[in-house]
Every structure is written in C-alpha cells, then in structure tokens.
Design a protein around this motif. Structure first.
Motif, PDB file in Angstrom:
ATOM      1  N   SER A  45       0.855  -1.188   0.000  1.00 18.81           N
ATOM      2  CA  SER A  45       0.000   0.000   0.000  1.00 18.81           C
ATOM      3  C   SER A  45       0.891   1.237   0.000  1.00 18.81           C
ATOM      4  O   SER A  45       1.916   1.273   0.682  1.00 18.81           O
ATOM      5  CB  SER A  45      -0.892   0.011   1.239  1.00 18.81           C
ATOM      6  OG  SER A  45      -1.738  -1.111   1.248  1.00 18.81           O
ATOM      7  N   LYS A  46       0.496   2.241  -0.754  1.00 13.86           N
ATOM      8  CA  LYS A  46       1.287   3.469  -0.851  1.00 13.86           C
ATOM      9  C   LYS A  46       1.133   4.280   0.434  1.00 13.86           C
ATOM     10  O   LYS A  46       0.028   4.677   0.794  1.00 13.86           O
ATOM     11  CB  LYS A  46       0.818   4.293  -2.049  1.00 13.86           C
ATOM     12  CG  LYS A  46       1.648   5.522  -2.307  1.00 13.86           C
ATOM     13  CD  LYS A  46       1.143   6.221  -3.552  1.00 13.86           C
ATOM     14  CE  LYS A  46       1.881   7.487  -3.843  1.00 13.86           C
ATOM     15  NZ  LYS A  46       1.298   8.158  -5.030  1.00 13.86           N
ATOM     16  N   ASP A  81      -1.953   5.320  -7.572  1.00 10.25           N
ATOM     17  CA  ASP A  81      -2.526   6.175  -6.528  1.00 10.25           C
ATOM     18  C   ASP A  81      -2.547   5.477  -5.174  1.00 10.25           C
ATOM     19  O   ASP A  81      -2.466   6.129  -4.137  1.00 10.25           O
ATOM     20  CB  ASP A  81      -3.953   6.592  -6.892  1.00 10.25           C
ATOM     21  CG  ASP A  81      -3.987   7.576  -8.043  1.00 10.25           C
ATOM     22  OD1 ASP A  81      -2.951   8.208  -8.335  1.00 10.25           O
ATOM     23  OD2 ASP A  81      -5.060   7.709  -8.665  1.00 10.25           O
ATOM     24  N   ASN A  82      -2.659   4.129  -5.182  1.00  7.93           N
ATOM     25  CA  ASN A  82      -2.841   3.390  -3.930  1.00  7.93           C
ATOM     26  C   ASN A  82      -1.749   2.391  -3.590  1.00  7.93           C
ATOM     27  O   ASN A  82      -1.753   1.837  -2.493  1.00  7.93           O
ATOM     28  CB  ASN A  82      -4.176   2.641  -3.966  1.00  7.93           C
ATOM     29  CG  ASN A  82      -5.337   3.586  -4.146  1.00  7.93           C
ATOM     30  OD1 ASN A  82      -5.413   4.612  -3.488  1.00  7.93           O
ATOM     31  ND2 ASN A  82      -6.227   3.257  -5.062  1.00  7.93           N
ATOM     32  N   SER A  83      -0.837   2.106  -4.523  1.00 13.96           N
ATOM     33  CA  SER A  83       0.137   1.051  -4.244  1.00 13.96           C
ATOM     34  C   SER A  83       1.500   1.328  -4.870  1.00 13.96           C
ATOM     35  O   SER A  83       1.639   2.169  -5.756  1.00 13.96           O
ATOM     36  CB  SER A  83      -0.393  -0.303  -4.725  1.00 13.96           C
ATOM     37  OG  SER A  83      -0.582  -0.285  -6.122  1.00 13.96           O
TER      38      SER A  83
END
Length: 115
Positions: A45-46, A81-83
């Motif tokens: 996860s980012k 955007d998310n990872s």
C-alpha cells in the motif's frame, strides 16, 4: 520476468498476504502493509507522504507474523494512486530460504496477467 505462452503473458504467481512492511532509504522511512508477494517482488500500500521515484532502491523489512522478519533490497518499479510495486534487487543469503518457505507453492508457479 514475464513469459508469453499461447498469446498470454505470464508472471511469477502472487500470494495475497496482509502484513507489515517498513520501507527505508537513507534517513527516510515509511510504514505500510504488504498486499501481495511473489518470488520476484512485492506490492505494498502506498504510504502517506511517499516521495520515492521509479528506479530508486529501498530497504524493505517485511514483518510476517510474530517471528519472521525478511529484509531485502528492492527497486521501485511501479507507482499507482494506492500502491507501490517493488522488484527484489538483493535478497541476503540467510533470507532466501525463509522467503521461499513463506511462498510455498507460489515460488515456482506462473500466472497469466494482462498488462
């Protein structure tokens, strides 16, 4: 590494897992969570305040359960955007067996994917 068979692209199989990871480079560090792991890399996860760039190499400390800590060096190869997607740059010799044992049957399996 990917292979093409009968028109389908293949990649090392990914094992879904939820576990803590600490990402560091120099004096910068971020806590995150592993989304999946394979024989060639890991998707996390980012974290908030992320500042890494494609091609940068990071130390990843993956904390699996109570007793397993797998430390690898990994290059950032994908950012969404998310990872964050990392490919292993160096796996210390003493961490190879624990990583392969964690992956079990996933270590030698390929799976189809679409780019």
């Amino acid at each position: 590494m990917t292979k093409e068979a009968a028109g389908k692209k293949l990649r090392p199989a990914r094992m879904a897992i939820r576990s803590a990871v600490f990402i560091s480079s120099g004096q910068h560090g971020w806590s995150s969570e592993i989304e999946d792991i394979s024989a060639t890399g890991v998707l996390v996860s980012k974290p908030e305040q992320w500042s890494g760039r494609i091609g940068d190499v990071f130390a990843l400390d993956m904390l699996i359960g109570e007793a397993l800590d797998i430390h690898v060096d990994a290059a950032l190869v994908r950012v969404t955007d998310n990872s964050l997607g990392f490919t292993y740059a160096r796996i210390p010799e003493d961490k190879e067996a624990p990583l392969w044992n964690l992956l079990g049957g996933y270590a030698d399996r390929l799976e189809p994917y679409s780019a």
